[in-house]
Motif scaffolding. Structure first.
Motif, PDB file in Angstrom:
ATOM      1  N   UNK A 140      51.643  35.479  45.557  1.00 44.68           N
ATOM      2  CA  UNK A 140      51.018  36.480  46.415  1.00 44.68           C
ATOM      3  C   UNK A 140      50.395  37.590  45.579  1.00 44.68           C
ATOM      4  N   UNK A 141      49.299  38.136  46.095  1.00 47.36           N
ATOM      5  CA  UNK A 141      48.651  39.273  45.443  1.00 47.36           C
ATOM      6  C   UNK A 141      49.421  40.531  45.836  1.00 47.36           C
ATOM      7  N   UNK A 142      49.814  41.301  44.856  1.00 45.26           N
ATOM      8  CA  UNK A 142      50.585  42.512  45.137  1.00 45.26           C
ATOM      9  C   UNK A 142      49.707  43.578  45.775  1.00 45.26           C
ATOM     10  N   UNK A 143      50.244  44.325  46.746  1.00 42.60           N
ATOM     11  CA  UNK A 143      49.463  45.391  47.379  1.00 42.60           C
ATOM     12  C   UNK A 143      48.945  46.399  46.352  1.00 42.60           C
ATOM     13  N   UNK A 144      49.825  46.779  45.399  1.00 43.55           N
ATOM     14  CA  UNK A 144      49.420  47.674  44.317  1.00 43.55           C
ATOM     15  C   UNK A 144      48.927  49.019  44.809  1.00 43.55           C
ATOM     16  N   UNK A 145      48.203  49.696  43.943  1.00 45.84           N
ATOM     17  CA  UNK A 145      47.650  51.015  44.277  1.00 45.84           C
ATOM     18  C   UNK A 145      46.130  50.975  44.145  1.00 45.84           C
ATOM     19  N   UNK A 146      45.546  49.900  44.633  1.00 44.69           N
ATOM     20  CA  UNK A 146      44.097  49.759  44.540  1.00 44.69           C
ATOM     21  C   UNK A 146      43.378  50.885  45.271  1.00 44.69           C
ATOM     22  N   UNK A 147      42.304  51.341  44.666  1.00 48.01           N
ATOM     23  CA  UNK A 147      41.457  52.338  45.302  1.00 48.01           C
ATOM     24  C   UNK A 147      40.780  51.706  46.513  1.00 48.01           C
ATOM     25  N   UNK A 148      40.785  52.398  47.639  1.00 45.32           N
ATOM     26  CA  UNK A 148      40.185  51.835  48.842  1.00 45.32           C
ATOM     27  C   UNK A 148      38.661  51.839  48.734  1.00 45.32           C
ATOM     28  N   UNK A 149      38.052  50.799  49.298  1.00 48.25           N
ATOM     29  CA  UNK A 149      36.601  50.685  49.290  1.00 48.25           C
ATOM     30  C   UNK A 149      36.042  51.150  50.630  1.00 48.25           C
ATOM     31  N   UNK A 150      34.999  51.944  50.584  1.00 51.16           N
ATOM     32  CA  UNK A 150      34.421  52.503  51.808  1.00 51.16           C
ATOM     33  C   UNK A 150      33.478  51.517  52.477  1.00 51.16           C
ATOM     34  N   UNK A 151      33.263  51.726  53.779  1.00 55.82           N
ATOM     35  CA  UNK A 151      32.290  50.918  54.516  1.00 55.82           C
ATOM     36  C   UNK A 151      30.917  51.004  53.830  1.00 55.82           C
ATOM     37  N   UNK A 152      30.529  52.241  53.474  1.00 58.10           N
ATOM     38  CA  UNK A 152      29.195  52.464  52.912  1.00 58.10           C
ATOM     39  C   UNK A 152      29.000  51.685  51.612  1.00 58.10           C
ATOM     40  N   UNK A 267      26.793  42.195  55.682  1.00 56.98           N
ATOM     41  CA  UNK A 267      25.369  42.526  55.776  1.00 56.98           C
ATOM     42  C   UNK A 267      25.157  43.982  55.368  1.00 56.98           C
ATOM     43  N   UNK A 268      23.919  44.458  55.558  1.00 53.30           N
ATOM     44  CA  UNK A 268      23.589  45.833  55.191  1.00 53.30           C
ATOM     45  C   UNK A 268      24.257  46.862  56.087  1.00 53.30           C
ATOM     46  N   UNK A 269      24.626  46.438  57.315  1.00 51.02           N
ATOM     47  CA  UNK A 269      25.153  47.423  58.269  1.00 51.02           C
ATOM     48  C   UNK A 269      26.376  46.930  59.027  1.00 51.02           C
ATOM     49  N   UNK A 270      26.969  45.786  58.601  1.00 47.91           N
ATOM     50  CA  UNK A 270      28.118  45.271  59.343  1.00 47.91           C
ATOM     51  C   UNK A 270      28.875  44.241  58.522  1.00 47.91           C
ATOM     52  N   UNK A 271      30.117  44.020  58.874  1.00 48.44           N
ATOM     53  CA  UNK A 271      30.933  42.956  58.298  1.00 48.44           C
ATOM     54  C   UNK A 271      32.176  42.802  59.157  1.00 48.44           C
ATOM     55  N   UNK A 272      32.871  41.700  58.976  1.00 50.01           N
ATOM     56  CA  UNK A 272      34.145  41.451  59.653  1.00 50.01           C
ATOM     57  C   UNK A 272      35.277  41.441  58.626  1.00 50.01           C
ATOM     58  N   UNK A 273      36.386  42.098  58.958  1.00 49.01           N
ATOM     59  CA  UNK A 273      37.577  42.041  58.116  1.00 49.01           C
ATOM     60  C   UNK A 273      38.572  41.098  58.803  1.00 49.01           C
ATOM     61  N   UNK A 274      38.965  40.046  58.104  1.00 47.77           N
ATOM     62  CA  UNK A 274      39.849  39.048  58.699  1.00 47.77           C
ATOM     63  C   UNK A 274      41.314  39.240  58.314  1.00 47.77           C
ATOM     64  N   UNK A 275      41.560  39.774  57.128  1.00 52.37           N
ATOM     65  CA  UNK A 275      42.944  39.937  56.670  1.00 52.37           C
ATOM     66  C   UNK A 275      43.094  41.195  55.821  1.00 52.37           C
ATOM     67  N   UNK A 276      44.265  41.777  55.867  1.00 54.82           N
ATOM     68  CA  UNK A 276      44.670  42.885  54.979  1.00 54.82           C
ATOM     69  C   UNK A 276      43.595  43.969  54.876  1.00 54.82           C
ATOM     70  N   UNK A 277      43.334  44.609  56.017  1.00 53.69           N
ATOM     71  CA  UNK A 277      42.298  45.641  56.111  1.00 53.69           C
ATOM     72  C   UNK A 277      42.681  46.940  55.409  1.00 53.69           C
ATOM     73  N   UNK A 278      43.910  47.048  54.941  1.00 56.61           N
ATOM     74  CA  UNK A 278      44.372  48.284  54.332  1.00 56.61           C
ATOM     75  C   UNK A 278      43.642  48.684  53.064  1.00 56.61           C
ATOM     76  N   UNK A 279      42.926  47.731  52.442  1.00 53.79           N
ATOM     77  CA  UNK A 279      42.174  48.066  51.226  1.00 53.79           C
ATOM     78  C   UNK A 279      40.796  48.632  51.538  1.00 53.79           C
ATOM     79  N   UNK A 280      40.436  48.685  52.823  1.00 52.27           N
ATOM     80  CA  UNK A 280      39.139  49.186  53.250  1.00 52.27           C
ATOM     81  C   UNK A 280      39.303  50.556  53.882  1.00 52.27           C
ATOM     82  N   UNK A 281      38.481  51.515  53.466  1.00 52.49           N
ATOM     83  CA  UNK A 281      38.570  52.882  53.960  1.00 52.49           C
ATOM     84  C   UNK A 281      37.749  53.033  55.248  1.00 52.49           C
ATOM     85  N   UNK A 282      38.393  53.559  56.280  1.00 48.88           N
ATOM     86  CA  UNK A 282      37.711  53.820  57.552  1.00 48.88           C
ATOM     87  C   UNK A 282      36.602  54.847  57.326  1.00 48.88           C
ATOM     88  N   UNK A 283      35.404  54.545  57.834  1.00 54.97           N
ATOM     89  CA  UNK A 283      34.269  55.450  57.636  1.00 54.97           C
ATOM     90  C   UNK A 283      34.457  56.778  58.325  1.00 54.97           C
TER      91      UNK A 283
END
Length: 284
Positions: A140-152, A267-283
């Motif tokens: 398994x990939x460890x959750x770690x302390x990865x910096x979150x990636x923004x929508x933008x 895409x340029x203005x959209x995407x779907x997150x299917x798993x482990x959304x915690x690494x993505x920063x809410x806009x």
């Protein structure tokens, strides 16, 4: 056709409305690559024709290393003594037969060599037994302390990759796998006629150049996401995988089980997150 790396020229008839014009156009090159493995077993050297894959010529050492790593035959560059093209081949096979000699004393499951590794540009693993075996071997990939990636930042990745996809730009016939950091900076890109080969080349290049594929990293794929693409990403410890196309149900299940953030339809203005959304920063 005269071949030159990723692309070649060929005669085509271009139909525009009711008119047909003959012209020269660029076409993606596809050639077979055979990988021969040399290794020590029971204190004697053995040679095995490991696989044949249809690929785009270029970065073959990256492809071989990425593939051997994905299959668990090697753990890193130190497990390979050398790689070279076989010279004792027919003229048409020159540059298409690669010999890889493994380090003496390397411990790996020799049964994996009994698999039929004949592959093509859209191949994948086959059968429930093979799938279960893959799932069992992956950590398994460890959750770690990865910096979150923004929508933008995510919105910019496909265009950033496309600008650097030279082969695709001229032919429209190549896939790409691109490595970015969490700020959207392109680190590495590899192209190939096969989706799996492109990702193997990317992972192999990172291993050979000592690049990190893990903390604060995301890999972007030009096509869809199959089970085997997620398998390769998890094996390399990649925390986030995004693709222009759709994932399959098995790829989503594997990503969920192994802790990988899986994104589709990027895409340029959209995407779907299917798993482990915690690494993505809410806009917001």
């Amino acid at each position: 056709m005269k071949k030159s790396g990723l692309v070649t020229y060929g005669k085509v008839y271009k139909i525009r409305g009711e008119r047909a014009n003959a012209s020269q156009d660029l076409i993606a090159v596809e050639e077979p690559l055979q990988i021969r493995l040399e290794y020590v077993y029971k204190e004697a050297w053995h040679e095995k024709n490991l696989m044949v894959t249809m690929r785009s010529p270029g970065h073959d050492f990256d492809l071989a290393m990425g593939f051997l790593f994905a299959e668990g035959i090697i753990q890193g560059e130190k497990d390979i003594l050398w790689m070279r093209y076989c010279e004792k081949v027919k003229k048409e096979e020159q540059g298409n037969v690669l010999v890889v000699r493994l380090a003496d004393g390397l411990d790996f499951d020799s049964q994996v060599l009994d698999r039929n590794f004949y592959t093509h540009s859209s191949c994948g693993v086959c059968g429930k037994t093979a799938i279960d075996a893959v799932q069992a071997k992956l950590e398994k990939i460890r959750p770690g302390d990865n910096k979150k990636m923004s929508y933008q930042t995510l919105f910019t990745l496909q265009d950033a990759a496309l600008v650097n996809q030279t082969g695709f730009k001229y032919t429209g016939g190549l896939h790409a796998a691109s490595l970015f950091d969490s700020d959207g900076n392109l680190i590495l890109l590899r192209e190939d006629v096969g989706r799996h080969n492109a990702l193997d080349k990317l992972v192999g290049a990172a291993l050979r150049e000592g690049m990190s594929l893990q903390k604060d990293r995301i890999v972007v794929l030009s096509g869809r996401v199959s089970f085997e693409m997620v398998q390769k990403a998890v094996r390399a410890g990649i925390p986030m995988l995004a693709a222009a196309g759709a994932p399959t149900n098995l790829s989503v299940d594997l990503a969920e089980d192994k802790g990988l953030t899986l994104i589709g339809f990027l895409k340029k203005d959209r995407f779907n997150i299917y798993t482990h959304a915690g690494r993505i920063m809410d806009s917001g």
